[in-house]
Design a protein around this motif. Structure first.
Motif, mmCIF file in Angstrom:
data_model
loop_
_atom_site.group_PDB
_atom_site.id
_atom_site.type_symbol
_atom_site.label_atom_id
_atom_site.label_comp_id
_atom_site.label_asym_id
_atom_site.label_seq_id
_atom_site.Cartn_x
_atom_site.Cartn_y
_atom_site.Cartn_z
ATOM 1 N N ASP A 219 12.956 -1.533 -9.727
ATOM 2 C CA ASP A 219 13.997 -0.946 -8.884
ATOM 3 C C ASP A 219 13.383 -0.256 -7.663
ATOM 4 O O ASP A 219 13.907 -0.355 -6.552
ATOM 5 N N MET A 220 12.280 0.474 -7.878
ATOM 6 C CA MET A 220 11.624 1.145 -6.767
ATOM 7 C C MET A 220 11.063 0.130 -5.778
ATOM 8 O O MET A 220 11.154 0.303 -4.564
ATOM 9 N N LEU A 221 10.508 -0.933 -6.286
ATOM 10 C CA LEU A 221 9.955 -1.966 -5.410
ATOM 11 C C LEU A 221 11.047 -2.711 -4.658
ATOM 12 O O LEU A 221 10.793 -3.288 -3.601
ATOM 13 N N ARG A 222 12.264 -2.666 -5.191
ATOM 14 C CA ARG A 222 13.394 -3.286 -4.482
ATOM 15 C C ARG A 222 14.029 -2.334 -3.471
ATOM 16 O O ARG A 222 14.956 -2.707 -2.785
ATOM 17 N N GLY A 223 13.531 -1.087 -3.419
ATOM 18 C CA GLY A 223 14.005 -0.193 -2.359
ATOM 19 C C GLY A 223 14.483 1.175 -2.786
ATOM 20 O O GLY A 223 14.758 2.017 -1.928
ATOM 21 N N ARG A 224 14.596 1.427 -4.080
ATOM 22 C CA ARG A 224 15.002 2.765 -4.501
ATOM 23 C C ARG A 224 13.841 3.735 -4.300
ATOM 24 O O ARG A 224 12.693 3.395 -4.604
ATOM 25 N N PRO A 225 14.080 4.949 -3.798
ATOM 26 C CA PRO A 225 12.971 5.888 -3.555
ATOM 27 C C PRO A 225 12.239 6.252 -4.845
ATOM 28 O O PRO A 225 12.851 6.391 -5.910
ATOM 29 N N TRP A 226 10.943 6.434 -4.727
ATOM 30 C CA TRP A 226 10.163 6.917 -5.856
ATOM 31 C C TRP A 226 10.506 8.392 -6.080
ATOM 32 O O TRP A 226 10.746 9.133 -5.137
ATOM 33 N N PRO A 227 10.541 8.847 -7.335
ATOM 34 C CA PRO A 227 10.832 10.259 -7.614
ATOM 35 C C PRO A 227 9.859 11.185 -6.881
ATOM 36 O O PRO A 227 8.646 10.946 -6.881
ATOM 37 N N ASN A 228 10.388 12.249 -6.294
ATOM 38 C CA ASN A 228 9.527 13.166 -5.533
ATOM 39 C C ASN A 228 10.081 14.584 -5.489
ATOM 40 O O ASN A 228 9.850 15.320 -4.534
ATOM 41 N N THR A 229 10.821 14.983 -6.543
ATOM 42 C CA THR A 229 11.350 16.345 -6.605
ATOM 43 C C THR A 229 11.159 16.894 -8.016
ATOM 44 O O THR A 229 10.800 16.163 -8.943
ATOM 45 N N LEU A 230 11.420 18.187 -8.193
ATOM 46 C CA LEU A 230 11.540 18.809 -9.505
ATOM 47 C C LEU A 230 13.003 19.203 -9.685
ATOM 48 O O LEU A 230 13.566 19.892 -8.834
ATOM 49 N N GLU B 126 0.839 -1.201 0.000
ATOM 50 C CA GLU B 126 0.000 0.000 0.000
ATOM 51 C C GLU B 126 0.873 1.250 0.000
ATOM 52 O O GLU B 126 0.544 2.250 -0.654
ATOM 53 N N GLY B 127 1.981 1.212 0.709
ATOM 54 C CA GLY B 127 2.899 2.347 0.707
ATOM 55 C C GLY B 127 3.504 2.588 -0.656
ATOM 56 O O GLY B 127 3.684 3.745 -1.079
ATOM 57 N N MET C 127 17.380 11.366 -11.451
ATOM 58 C CA MET C 127 16.503 10.228 -11.206
ATOM 59 C C MET C 127 15.418 10.514 -10.178
ATOM 60 O O MET C 127 14.397 9.834 -10.135
ATOM 61 N N SER C 128 15.607 11.535 -9.345
ATOM 62 C CA SER C 128 14.607 11.854 -8.331
ATOM 63 C C SER C 128 13.524 12.793 -8.841
ATOM 64 O O SER C 128 12.585 13.114 -8.120
ATOM 65 N N CYS C 129 13.638 13.230 -10.112
ATOM 66 C CA CYS C 129 12.683 14.196 -10.659
ATOM 67 C C CYS C 129 11.412 13.499 -11.137
ATOM 68 O O CYS C 129 11.467 12.514 -11.880
ATOM 69 N N ALA D 90 1.377 9.302 -5.909
ATOM 70 C CA ALA D 90 1.873 10.654 -5.639
ATOM 71 C C ALA D 90 2.776 11.134 -6.769
ATOM 72 O O ALA D 90 2.645 12.273 -7.252
ATOM 73 N N MET D 91 3.700 10.287 -7.220
ATOM 74 C CA MET D 91 4.584 10.651 -8.322
ATOM 75 C C MET D 91 3.781 11.004 -9.566
ATOM 76 O O MET D 91 4.029 12.014 -10.233
#
Length: 327
Positions: A294-305, A214-215, A268-270, A222-223
């Motif tokens: 990759d995100m499901l394996r632990g890399r943060p989802w993009p959340n910046t501009l 769910e997270g 990559m964070s954009c 959100a992305m």
């Protein structure tokens, strides 16, 4: 109030407005001074923060002083900061932190406050009670969940409109987020790659249980929400703005190769960078879902501009007096 006697000039000089308005622009001088803009014209629109393609947010100083109703509460605005109104019935943008990520003062309005009631009469116009110093009909963004007519893997949202993107008036009614499609794609990706995901998360002391999933879904929603809403502010996919600098008639395919760019290049964070690409760029040979994995394996989802490569933040345009640009 007016003093007694004297010539007409003297009588005019003795007028006193309450509240005090010596420059007679319809704005209380104390409000102008509190925001360090005294004296200003009533139709001033010089909001400079955050920086972007152009100053201003389409609302005159007089309109910002008069204020707006936001969720039933009257609010005066800050003439130094760009304001954006958003109708967000599913609270997608609010939960995603759209305001902090863009740096805008975001005001979440009820349907009647943003004319998001289904009628076409000045739909989405927030300053519809036009009075003094009206510059432009300034539009809000209307963000909502929607469902695709039929499943379409990794089609997670869209900003309805024509080829022109940004400012908000160019968004054709809705910014859509296909939350059900996001959920289905992530559930399928987890199911197909559970051993790999379990092993990667285990090294972090995590496990792919229901709460974790769910997270991940919330982060992907959100992305997508911010990505699509930013199209309504004139921010394009990575590389699109670079291609617009090419001379007329240039070989776009060759330029893409020469510049080593694609929607999936860049910071990559954009949120504006594609996390998947079906193109033929020689350095992008991964499967469509590989970065999602990759995100499901632990890399943060993009959340910046980002402020590099395409300078997504620098493309942002809020005022509906400004022109958008073509994809």
């Amino acid at each position: 109030m007016r003093g007694a006697g004297g010539a007409e000039e003297d009588r005019r000089a003795r007028w006193l407005t309450l509240p005090l308005d010596e420059n007679r622009n319809g704005i209380a001088d104390c409000w102008e001074k509190a925001h360090n803009i005294y004296p200003c014209a009533g139709d001033a629109d010089d909001d400079g923060e955050p920086e972007g393609k152009a100053p201003g947010d389409g609302l005159s100083a007089w309109e910002e002083y008069r204020g707006f109703f936001v969720r039933g509460k009257h609010e005066r605005l800050d003439p130094n900061r760009k304001d954006l109104f958003v109708h967000d019935p599913d609270r997608l943008a609010e939960k995603a932190g759209f305001g902090p990520i863009t740096g805008l003062e975001v005001h979440y309005v009820e349907p009647e406050e943003g004319r998001c009631t289904g009628t076409d009469d000045r739909a989405r116009v927030v300053n519809f009670r036009a009075g003094l110093s009206h510059l432009v009909d300034q539009h809000c963004l209307w963000i909502k969940k929607d469902a695709l007519p039929e499943p379409d893997p990794f089609n997670w949202g869209c900003c309805e409109g024509g080829r022109e993107i940004g400012p908000p008036r160019t968004a054709d009614r809705y910014v859509l987020v296909y939350a059900d499609q996001i959920r289905a794609d992530l559930q399928r990706t987890v199911q197909e790659n559970r051993p790999e995901i379990t092993n990667a998360l285990g090294q972090r002391g995590l496990r792919p249980d229901a709460a974790w999933l769910e997270g991940q879904i919330d982060a992907a929603v959100a992305m997508t929400t911010i990505h699509e809403a930013c199209h309504g502010l004139g921010i394009s996919h990575h590389y699109t703005s670079l291609l617009q600098t090419l001379p007329k008639g240039a070989d776009v395919e060759k330029a893409v190769m020469d510049l080593d760019i694609s929607p999936s290049t860049g910071q990559m964070s954009c949120v504006m960078r594609y996390t998947r690409d079906w193109g033929k760029h020689p350095r992008l040979t991964f499967k469509a879902e590989s970065e999602t994995l990759d995100m499901l394996r632990g890399r943060p989802w993009p959340n910046t501009l980002c402020e590099t490569l395409d300078d997504c933040r620098g493309q942002m345009v809020v005022s509906d007096r400004e022109q958008g640009h073509m994809y």
